[in-house]
Design a protein around this motif. Structure first.
Motif, PDB file in Angstrom:
ATOM      1  N   ILE A  62     -33.707  -9.620  -6.828  1.00 52.31           N
ATOM      2  CA  ILE A  62     -34.271  -8.489  -6.102  1.00 52.31           C
ATOM      3  C   ILE A  62     -33.680  -6.900  -6.713  1.00 52.31           C
ATOM      4  O   ILE A  62     -32.692  -6.962  -7.180  1.00 52.31           O
ATOM      5  CB  ILE A  62     -33.833  -8.465  -4.596  1.00 52.31           C
ATOM      6  N   LEU A  63     -34.614  -6.057  -6.697  1.00 58.77           N
ATOM      7  CA  LEU A  63     -33.986  -4.702  -7.371  1.00 58.77           C
ATOM      8  C   LEU A  63     -32.872  -4.273  -6.684  1.00 58.77           C
ATOM      9  O   LEU A  63     -32.747  -4.304  -5.409  1.00 58.77           O
ATOM     10  CB  LEU A  63     -35.335  -3.625  -7.027  1.00 58.77           C
ATOM     11  N   GLY A  64     -31.688  -3.946  -7.465  1.00 55.30           N
ATOM     12  CA  GLY A  64     -30.586  -3.722  -6.779  1.00 55.30           C
ATOM     13  C   GLY A  64     -29.600  -4.738  -6.493  1.00 55.30           C
ATOM     14  O   GLY A  64     -28.404  -4.534  -6.021  1.00 55.30           O
ATOM     15  N   GLU A  65     -30.031  -5.981  -6.771  1.00 53.18           N
ATOM     16  CA  GLU A  65     -29.257  -7.065  -6.460  1.00 53.18           C
ATOM     17  C   GLU A  65     -28.088  -7.173  -7.553  1.00 53.18           C
ATOM     18  O   GLU A  65     -28.085  -6.371  -8.781  1.00 53.18           O
ATOM     19  CB  GLU A  65     -30.155  -8.462  -6.756  1.00 53.18           C
ATOM     20  N   THR A  66     -27.115  -7.712  -7.237  1.00 54.11           N
ATOM     21  CA  THR A  66     -25.816  -7.516  -8.268  1.00 54.11           C
ATOM     22  C   THR A  66     -25.318  -9.002  -8.107  1.00 54.11           C
ATOM     23  O   THR A  66     -25.414  -9.789  -7.556  1.00 54.11           O
ATOM     24  CB  THR A  66     -24.688  -6.386  -7.863  1.00 54.11           C
ATOM     25  N   TYR A  67     -24.318  -9.150  -9.332  1.00 55.57           N
ATOM     26  CA  TYR A  67     -23.545 -10.369  -9.397  1.00 55.57           C
ATOM     27  C   TYR A  67     -22.240  -9.834  -9.926  1.00 55.57           C
ATOM     28  O   TYR A  67     -22.149  -9.168 -10.976  1.00 55.57           O
ATOM     29  CB  TYR A  67     -23.936 -11.343 -10.120  1.00 55.57           C
ATOM     30  N   GLU A  68     -20.942 -10.338  -9.338  1.00 54.16           N
ATOM     31  CA  GLU A  68     -19.698 -10.183  -9.453  1.00 54.16           C
ATOM     32  C   GLU A  68     -18.787 -11.245  -9.907  1.00 54.16           C
ATOM     33  O   GLU A  68     -19.014 -12.366  -9.033  1.00 54.16           O
ATOM     34  CB  GLU A  68     -18.924  -9.381  -8.553  1.00 54.16           C
ATOM     35  N   MET A  69     -18.054 -11.456 -11.027  1.00 55.96           N
ATOM     36  CA  MET A  69     -17.193 -12.397 -11.235  1.00 55.96           C
ATOM     37  C   MET A  69     -15.769 -12.094 -11.593  1.00 55.96           C
ATOM     38  O   MET A  69     -15.557 -11.107 -12.629  1.00 55.96           O
ATOM     39  CB  MET A  69     -17.865 -13.329 -12.360  1.00 55.96           C
ATOM     40  N   VAL A  70     -14.926 -12.811 -11.061  1.00 59.16           N
ATOM     41  CA  VAL A  70     -13.583 -12.512 -11.634  1.00 59.16           C
ATOM     42  C   VAL A  70     -12.727 -13.972 -11.597  1.00 59.16           C
ATOM     43  O   VAL A  70     -13.628 -14.952 -11.532  1.00 59.16           O
ATOM     44  CB  VAL A  70     -12.676 -11.606 -10.823  1.00 59.16           C
ATOM     45  N   ASN A  71     -11.463 -13.929 -11.876  1.00 61.45           N
ATOM     46  CA  ASN A  71     -10.778 -15.332 -12.042  1.00 61.45           C
ATOM     47  C   ASN A  71     -11.285 -16.077 -13.041  1.00 61.45           C
ATOM     48  O   ASN A  71     -11.436 -17.633 -12.994  1.00 61.45           O
ATOM     49  CB  ASN A  71     -11.151 -16.172 -10.775  1.00 61.45           C
TER      50      ASN A  71
END
Length: 458
Positions: free
Chosen positions: A150-159
């Motif tokens: 979706i427009l503006g959707e994000t994904y973050e990843m750490v570890n």
């Protein structure tokens, strides 16, 4: 594949004997079976067989006959078109992952970029970096479709190996994503805009994008141009993926480059998965040969100016596929499961994160009915948000990436380049420095990409 020097036909190099026997396969295994099935222009390819079993292969696959017939009738009008975001597809051909998460899969073997940063040999540096780029193709062979963000959707990843990753959907039409990743050894930046061409029972996918890796120790900047991908047997037969063509990794600092050729799949699987090529210096002289299979391993060896292995040297393996789960429903690797897990999410992550999508989560839990309903609801809300924004004369701009004036040429069209603006780094620093350590019930967080995009007057 030709030898290391394309200008000299006599100089075929180490891989000439290997490639000459495979070149006859090329496109020979394609066979139209439309007349037999009662459909015009249906081309079915069995990667494990010859052209004689194409009709039998056409009756295989995950589509039910009535649904297959209906989609074929609907899709015929799109033959020759870019269908990246044009067609609504049934949720049962999806995997519980979005394109933003799929972009993060390239980071599974990021330790290879760590090794490239620590390496002082510029040619071995390219061996490590190119092997990293090849390693993701095992995951890319999955035939389930990821959800369009979706427009503006994000994904973050750490570890993961000290690595921080953020991706954002920066445009809906055309679909475009941007991502930034970083650890102590390198930064990774990509602007991606896939382009497709629907061919009936297959689809060509062109990676219109710009991928850059900067090695921190030396400041070297690497540019990656991957090969196109072909998805075969979309509707009739068992779907499978091939990526025939050249992958080029260029050291923009020195002019050195690696050019690797992905062999096309021939009859009875001949040549499938095979990759070979050379690392060249700035004068286009071969310095190292590379060979392997993109679903297994890659090796390298020093070579002479003819592309032949240097006496006294031997092939050394640089990358090997890690163990993968057996009989996994979606053919996920352990890293793909990690990407979907909240364990790889940072503390107090954004409500626009792909993990929180209700359609993706329902599919992951096996509830296809709910997944389909939630997918339709999200898509309708996105259309409503667009209508409201346009009625107010407002324009969406991404939060974590800025549009630059740079236009990057690619083999498949020009690309507007977005750059990471470092606001996400500041955002995470503020959260990580806070005293809040309260556990968050992720099931209570509503997916909401709309509150995070910046909106301004046209």
């Amino acid at each position: 594949m030709s030898g290391p020097n394309d200008k000299d036909e006599k100089n075929k190099g180490f891989f000439a004997a290997m490639s000459s026997g495979l070149s006859v396969f090329g496109n020979a295994m394609h066979r139209s079976v439309g007349g037999m099935l009662g459909y015009e222009g249906v081309e079915v390819i069995n990667p494990d067989g010859g052209k004689e079993d194409a009709e039998e292969e056409a009756h295989r696959g995950r589509w039910k006959k009535e649904e297959r017939d209906g989609y074929w009738k609907m899709m015929q009008k799109y033959i020759g078109s870019d269908i990246t975001s044009m067609v609504t597809l049934p949720v049962y051909i999806f995997e519980p992952m979005t394109m933003l998460q799929k972009m993060a899969e390239l980071m599974e073997y990021s330790h290879l970029l760590d090794l490239a940063d620590e390496c002082e040999d510029p040619y071995l540096q390219l061996v490590y970096a190119t092997s990293w780029a090849i390693s993701v193709y095992y995951a890319y062979q999955r035939t389930w479709k990821p959800f369009n963000p979706i427009l503006g959707e994000t994904y973050e990843m750490v570890n993961h190996c000290g690595f921080t990753f953020v991706a954002e959907q920066i445009s809906h039409h055309p679909p475009m994503s941007a991502a930034h990743g970083e650890n102590e050894h390198f930064t990774y930046d990509v602007t991606s805009k896939l382009k497709t061409k629907f061919l009936g029972n297959s689809c060509d996918v062109y990676p219109v994008g710009r991928t850059r890796v900067t090695l921190k120790k030396s400041g070297v900047v690497l540019d990656l141009v991957p090969p196109p991908t072909k998805i075969n047997n979309l509707i009739f037969g068992r779907t499978w993926v091939d990526s025939p063509g050249d992958m080029t990794m260029t050291n923009l600092t020195t002019g050195d480059k690696a050019v690797l050729y992905f062999q096309p799949c021939g009859w009875f699987g001949a040549g499938r998965y095979e990759v070979d090529g050379y690392v060249y210096n700035a004068a286009e002289e071969p310095k190292m040969l590379m060979t392997g299979k993109w679903n297994e391993s890659m090796s390298y060896q020093s070579c002479d100016l003819e592309g032949e292995p240097l006496p006294g040297t031997e092939l050394k393996e640089v990358w090997h596929l890690a163990d993968v789960p057996q009989d996994d429903k979606f053919q996920y690797t352990y890293f793909a499961h990690k990407i979907n897990s909240f364990d790889s999410a940072p503390k107090r992550f954004l409500a626009s994160d792909s993990r929180l999508r209700p359609d993706r989560y329902a599919l992951e839990k096996g509830d296809l009915s709910k997944a389909g309903a939630e997918k339709s609801r999200l898509e309708e809300r996105q259309r409503a948000e667009k209508r409201e924004r346009e009625a107010k004369g407002q324009k969406f701009t991404p939060r974590w990436f800025d549009l630059t004036e740079e236009i990057s040429p690619t083999p498949w069209g020009d690309l507007e380049v977005y750059q990471y603006n470092s606001r996400y780094t500041q955002h995470r620093a503020e959260i990580d420095s806070s005293n809040s350590v309260d556990a968050v019930d992720v099931t209570s967080i509503d997916f909401n990409p709309w509150q995070y995009g910046n909106v301004s007057a046209e």
